[in-house]
Enzyme design. Structure first.
Site, PDB file in Angstrom:
ATOM      1  N   LEU A   1       0.837  -1.206   0.000  1.00 47.55           N
ATOM      2  CA  LEU A   1       0.000   0.000   0.000  1.00 47.55           C
ATOM      3  C   LEU A   1       0.872   1.256   0.000  1.00 47.55           C
ATOM      4  O   LEU A   1       0.370   2.352   0.177  1.00 47.55           O
ATOM      5  CB  LEU A   1      -0.903   0.021   1.238  1.00 47.55           C
ATOM      6  CG  LEU A   1      -2.035  -1.001   1.327  1.00 47.55           C
ATOM      7  CD1 LEU A   1      -2.839  -0.791   2.596  1.00 47.55           C
ATOM      8  CD2 LEU A   1      -2.957  -0.905   0.110  1.00 47.55           C
TER       9      LEU A   1
ATOM     10  N   CYS B   1      10.112  -7.458 -13.070  1.00 44.69           N
ATOM     11  CA  CYS B   1       8.874  -8.248 -13.143  1.00 44.69           C
ATOM     12  C   CYS B   1       7.608  -7.430 -13.385  1.00 44.69           C
ATOM     13  O   CYS B   1       6.947  -7.614 -14.407  1.00 44.69           O
ATOM     14  CB  CYS B   1       8.735  -9.059 -11.871  1.00 44.69           C
ATOM     15  SG  CYS B   1      10.216 -10.024 -11.536  1.00 44.69           S
TER      16      CYS B   1
END
Ligand code: UGA
Length: 458
Positions: free
Chosen positions: A251, A261
């Site tokens: 968050l 990635c």
């Protein structure tokens, strides 16, 4: 104990190989690069990864792991061959599968007994089917070869821990034989195993990574709105995190996600959807938000300073995140060329990423500006006009707000990782701009609004 060969000794292959050896399997890691193989044989890891070198040395001495360029000898009598080679992004966002194809062909030409080929690299849904067909087409001996999917979920910096203590093992197979073989390989890990078909396994990897990328972009989007409406993203995230349907992880708003990635996997899934005539709007939005996020602070600073020409610019952190020397898609790579073009004299500090960065941007004059690599944060900050924080290394977090005030010519800090509290920077007399929080501006300076954040029609 099973005989396992691993193709590719990057983050995926080497870590998998070492962890298989650690739980008792007999492992041979294959790489085409002879220098790298010799380095690994001497106990040196070619990548910076916590605990990896120790385990490499321990298992090499115990005779459970070896490294070679001779793929034939490694593949011919292996029970299982794991493919962990790269699938880099191509200009159109699709994954380049040429390394996988090369390994598949080598396997087909080498295997002399029944064997399971396991694709660990992140590959588009349907690739495992193709790899199996490809191997069948080129198979030299009359043996059974099946392909299974076993995506990995390790994060760089904690790769060994993430593998040995994974939250789940995903196996995607099309036969009982393949499923049982993978179960046997993973049995000594004592971890939860989710067994699905191959295409679902391939999709689980993308869906997981893209969900996390989306979570970050969502928080960055909300952070940008927080700035406009006077809310604080860290307080907002804290309030959200108590809902266990949302969770407290991933968050953190910041300067955008990087690494090998998330950027690649978001683009690859979006591309896959497009190929099937479907518009994956959510992932597309995550990509767009991330692109803008990376230069958000640079744009704010440029507005505030007018020019960087002749200014000493301190950069703290070059890698895409702490705990790795990897620069792929790091925010520093987006911002440094912009700063150099604007004539900035950059003084960059990073505990492990300097060498890789210096290969791309050698020390000295560059464009209109220059770049100098320093070995202490103090050297970077000394008499600097402005400081950018791009990576939240522990060393950077340990710098007190007073240090910026004391060392810098003008204590002006742009923090892409929200590592300080706004209040403590204010107390220390530092002009401080971060993400999704109220800026601390010096008296006499008008609070500058980021043009990027101006709402339509404002
Ligand atoms: C990611 C996933 O976390 C792994 O589960 C996955 O196996 C791996 O990709 C992969 O596909 O191989 P990694 O790229 O090493 O791992 O790094 P993360 O720790 O996930 O961070 C990715 C990026 O997101 C970093 O740039 C980080 O700064 C950023 N981030 C992360 C945020 O901006 N906010 C957050 O709250 C968390």
């Amino acid at each position: 104990m099973l005989k396992i060969a691993v193709a590719g000794t990057g983050y995926v292959g080497l870590v998998a190989g070492v962890c298989f050896a650690e739980v008792g399997h007999q492992v041979t890691c294959v790489d085409i690069d002879e220098t790298k193989v010799n380095l690994m044989k001497s106990g040196v890891s070619p990548i910076y990864e916590t605990d990896l070198e120790g385990l490499m040395q321990k298992n090499y001495s115990a005779g459970r792991i070896d490294y070679t360029t001779d793929y034939k000898s490694a593949y011919k009598d292996a029970d299982a061959i794991f493919i962990g080679v790269g699938t880099p992004e191509q200009p159109d966002g699709s994954a380049n599968l040429s390394y996988i194809a090369t390994v598949a062909r080598q396997i087909a030409e080498s295997v002399e007994k029944d064997c399971l080929v396991v694709v660990k690299s992140t590959v588009p849904v349907g690739t495992n089917d193709k790899v199996e067909q490809f191997i069948q087409d080129f198979l030299v001996n009359d043996v059974k070869v099946e392909v299974a999917s076993n995506p990995e979920f390790l994060a760089q910096g904690s790769a060994v821990h993430d593998t040995l203590h994974a939250q789940r093992i995903i196996i995607g197979t099309e036969s009982k034989w393949a499923e049982e073989m993978l179960m046997k390989i993973y049995e000594p890990f004592h971890l939860p195993i989710v067994s699905v078909n191959r295409r679902s396994a391939e999709m689980i990897k993308y869906a997981s990574n893209d969900f996390l990328a989306l979570k970050i972009s969502y928080m960055n989007d909300i952070a940008n709105l927080c700035e406009l409406v006077g809310a604080d993203i860290q307080d907002v995230a804290k309030g959200m995190s108590f809902d266990d349907r949302i969770g407290s992880k991933f968050l953190n708003a910041g300067i955008g996600f990087g690494g090998s990635c998330f950027p690649k996997d978001t683009k690859a899934l979006e591309y896959l959807a497009r190929q099937h005539g479907y518009e994956l709007k959510t992932v597309k939005a995550a990509i767009d938000v991330n692109k803008k996020q990376k230069t958000m602070l640079y744009k704010k600073a440029r507005q505030r300073l007018i020019t960087f020409n002749g200014l000493k610019v301190a950069i703290l952190g070059l890698t895409f995140k702490p705990g790795t020397d990897d620069l792929r898609e790091a925010p520093s790579l987006e911002n440094v060329p912009l700063l150099l073009e604007q004539g900035a004299d950059i003084f960059a500090y990073d505990p492990v990423g300097k060498e890789n960065f210096a290969r791309l941007y050698p020390e000295g004059k560059n464009g209109n500006g220059s770049i100098t690599y320093v070995s202490s944060i103090e050297e970077a900050l000394e008499r600097a006009n402005v400081c950018f924080i791009f990576t939240e290394w522990g060393e950077v977090k340990a710098v007190s707000p007073e240090t910026y005030k004391k060392l810098m010519r003008t204590p002006l800090v742009y923090d892409g990782r929200n590592i300080y509290s706004v209040h403590e920077m204010q107390e220390a007399g530092v002009e401080y701009h971060s993400i999704g929080r109220k800026p601390v501006v010096r008296e006499g300076l008008k609070e500058s609004k980021n043009l990027e954040l101006q709402t339509v029609g404002s």
